[in-house]
Enzyme design. Structure first.
Site: not given
Ligand code: UD1
Ligand code: CA
Length: 455
Positions: A11, A16, A81, A142, A336, A354, A389, A443
């Protein structure tokens, strides 16, 4: 059959960490911290679990949502706790057995250690067993106070300890096994008369001792396992330790890591034997790599499935893609999401793909963009080919059937289909479908103006 439940304390905010993200959701080797104690408890046969959540409760709950043995206890304000365990108690009212208590911010704990602790707890007929470790520098933890017979008589927090108590090097890991009836009775009676004004779970030791109940310590040799993550320095230390564990497991399973200290493989990756992984490779997500592959330096592979004998050359990036056997990728290629490459495909340098499928034996060896395309087998894609695309509004598909030869510098203006066995002349801009077995040239004609320079 022994009955085990687990309570996981998660919880706290993690002040820090200095983060907008709650501490237990910070990633460690590809999974949020909370994943680790939850999995360890499950593997130690905890048949049900209560996770105590508070800060960013929704995020933690959402992450664990698909695990149906977990209940969530909301601790809206964090009063310590002991208070956290009291919040979990209503969810275990019908439970009678041993309760494992773990911290959401102690990720390296292993299931085997928890099982050993439970075994000792039962053998010693203890009411409370505390997992402890001997630390060179016990600061902040502790301290374990024992009597002459080696039984635990108290746990004293750093902030409440006398100078003499602070010199004790055996520390409380914050992980316990406690008999349920005692536990829930005790946490309901805790006071908060201490330096932090909190309800300390650790005070249940004194209460057990007062009632003549047995409290045991279960010391473990590897202090890393009980390392708590409080700031980002410790997060990095834990990541280094965990990475070492993951890498050593792969090496023992037959994977060569050329320099494991700088090889980054996330939890959950599967790698086949005789695969060689070079330095500075990053493998993450749900990735599977087959046998006999070579992954060259600097490759990044995220959530991919690779078959056997695949070569991923230096500096390539692979994301959410499927790669079949004997494919060669790179150097410096980018797969991708949605790419599927069939057997023996070759993707060369500076090729980006992709949402494409590419059939067996097809090649795109240089400088190419292939997106939203179905490419058949034995197709040659010339250098500089682009599937155009996107028309500015929507995406369209390019279909290139089997055995097509695409010359260099071709643009496909999608949607467009090229029939099987056709040839596209170099430099073409293909705007219309090409029938099978054809030559397409699109072309402008070359004009030579002779003597033009001399004029
Ligand atoms: C606690 C122990 C200490 C032990 C250390 C090990 C107590 C009083 N102290 O100290 O003896 O050496 O862990 O890491 O138990 N939490 C809640 N709700 C709360 C308070 C905490 O859910 O009201 C959760 C935190 O999110 C965290 C865990 O409990 O996951 C431990 O809390 P923390 O405040 O970090 O305890 P420590 O001061 O480290
Ligand atoms: Ca802590």
């Amino acid at each position: 059959m022994k009955s085990i439940a687990a309570i996981i304390l998660a919880a706290g905010k993690g002040t820090r960490m200095k983060s907008d993200l709650v501490k237990v959701m910070h990633p460690l080797a590809g999974a949020p911290l909370i994943e680790y104690p939850v999995t360890a408890a499950q593997q130690a046969d905890a048949s049900r679990m209560v996770v105590v959540i508070g800060h960013q409760a929704d995020a933690v709950r959402a992450f664990l949502a698909d695990r149906n043995e977990i209940a969530f206890a909301l601790q809206e304000e964090q009063h310590g706790t002991g208070h956290a365990v009291a919040c979990a108690a209503p969810y275990l009212r019908d439970f009678h057995g041993q309760v494992l208590i773990l911290c959401g911010d102690v990720p390296l704990i292993e299931a085997a250690t928890l099982r050993n602790m439970i075994t000792r707890h039962e053998q010693q007929r203890a009411t409370v067993t505390v997992l402890t470790a001997l630390l060179e520098n016990p600061h902040g933890y502790g301290r374990i106070i024992k009597n002459g017979a080696g039984a635990v008589t108290a746990i004293v927090e750093e902030k409440d300890a006398t100078a003499e108590q602070r010199s004790i090097r055996e520390i409380n890991s914050g992980i316990y096994c406690v008999e349920s009836d005692f536990l829930f009775d005790a946490v309901a009676r805790l006071g908060s008369d201490n330096a932090q004004g909190e309800y300390y779970l650790t005070d249940i030791i004194r209460m057990a001792v007062e009632r003549g109940l047995n409290c045991a310590a279960h010391p473990i040799p590897d202090p890393l396992e009980v390392m708590g993550i409080n700031d980002r320095v410790q997060l990095a230390q834990a990541e280094t330790a965990l990475r070492k564990r993951i890498n050593e497991a792969h090496m023992r399973d037959g994977v060569t890591l050329r320099d494991p200290a700088v090889t980054y493989i996330d939890r959950g990756t599967v790698i086949g034997r005789d695969t060689v992984i070079n330095a500075a490779v990053h493998i993450s997500g749900r990735t599977e790599i087959g046998e006999g592959c070579i992954i060259e330096p600097g490759a990044i592979i995220r959530s991919c499935r690779l078959g056997k004998r695949v070569i991923v050359k230096a500096g390539s990036v692979l994301e959410d893609s499927i790669v079949h056997d004997a494919v060669s990728i790179g150097p410096m290629a980018h797969l991708r999401p949605g790419t599927e490459l069939m057997e023996k495909v070759k993707i060369g340098n500076f090729v980006e793909t992709k949402k494409i499928t590419m059939g067996k034996g097809s090649k795109a060896s240089h400088l190419t963009y292939l997106g939203d395309a179905s490419i058949g087998s034995d197709v040659n894609i010339g250098c500089g080919t682009i599937t155009c695309n996107y028309d500015g509004v929507s995406k369209h598909r390019t279909v290139i059937e089997d055995d097509v030869f695409v010359g260099s510098d071709v643009q496909f203006i999608a949607p467009v289909t090229v029939g099987r066995n056709s040839i596209i002349a170099a430099g073409s801009t293909v705007t219309k479908d090409v029938p099978p077995d054809s030559l397409a040239i699109a072309r402008s004609q070359q004009v030579n103006k002779e003597g033009w320079r001399k004029k």
